[in-house]
Design an enzyme around this catalytic site. Sequence first.
Site: not given
Ligand code: HH2
Length: 281
Positions: A251, A216
């Site tokens: 995660r 992040k």
């Molecule tokens: N972070 C992201 C997405 N979903 N869900 C939970 N429960 N906790 C988190 O910290 C979280 C999440 C963001 O990461 P990523 O999926 O890699 O990015 P994007 O939302 O741009 O697809």
Amino acid sequence: MSDGPADFTIMGVVNVTPDSFSDGGRYLDAQAAIAHGLELEAEGAAILDVGGESTRPGADPVPEAEELRRVMPVIEGLLERGSGAQVSIDTSKSSVAARAVQAGATLVNDVTAFRGDPEMAAVVAGAGADCCLMHMLGDPRTMQRDPHYDDVVGEIKAFLEERMAFAVRAGIAEERILLDPGIGFGKTVEHNLELLRRLGEFVALGRPVLIGTSRKTFLGRLTGRDCPDDRVAATVATNVLAYERGARVFRVHDVAPVHDALTVTAATVSPPWTTPRTTTK
Ligand code: HH2
């Protein structure tokens, strides 16, 4: 994979999106996403979190039909290919969650914690699925515009307690609930650090705490690494710290290094070996 003491669970990220902040476009093709998910499982992920809509700051919403088109072949493909991991659906749409659980997903990761879609809690309750309740300030389009809290930990704790009570009233068993303070979702660098530092206060709520620091932006700010792929060491550091403070679900995009780091941390912090009792006369 070794079978060391696993009192932690790694959730591998399977993004089927063109615009996710760190891996957007890499696994847009269903076959590539399935292969990626199976690889993360082989590296030690016990949960695979399949998502078809980015939640990065400023992301545009994705129409339901498009989100289904992205995630359903991946969920079905993972299960057809014999994945033994728990399949999680990362969505805030109840229609997408409903189709995913019908296909065999058993965890719903809704970053709005059931505030986005009025039907979501009923879908989760009806399916008997697990769920993750995450804190977010506002929505992804606005959340990073000067976020403010008087008491970041206290406010997020109160939010998670209220959401947990809401979920239980909707018929979701308490033991099916994971809690997540939502690193990066309407938080400054200092807010994120405070949440990590005081993670024990969320653990005290009595449900497993999930933490998502992977690659992040705040890690980029702290290390000066602009490219999310270069934030693996920083991701490992935060997950080790979070384990030590009591988080148990992690995660991440980079499963192998986090799995190694947590295996060693768990063996050190929570040794599985009990010293045989010596009786003295
Ligand atoms: N972070 C992201 C997405 N979903 N869900 C939970 N429960 N906790 C988190 O910290 C979280 C999440 C963001 O990461 P990523 O999926 O890699 O990015 P994007 O939302 O741009 O697809």
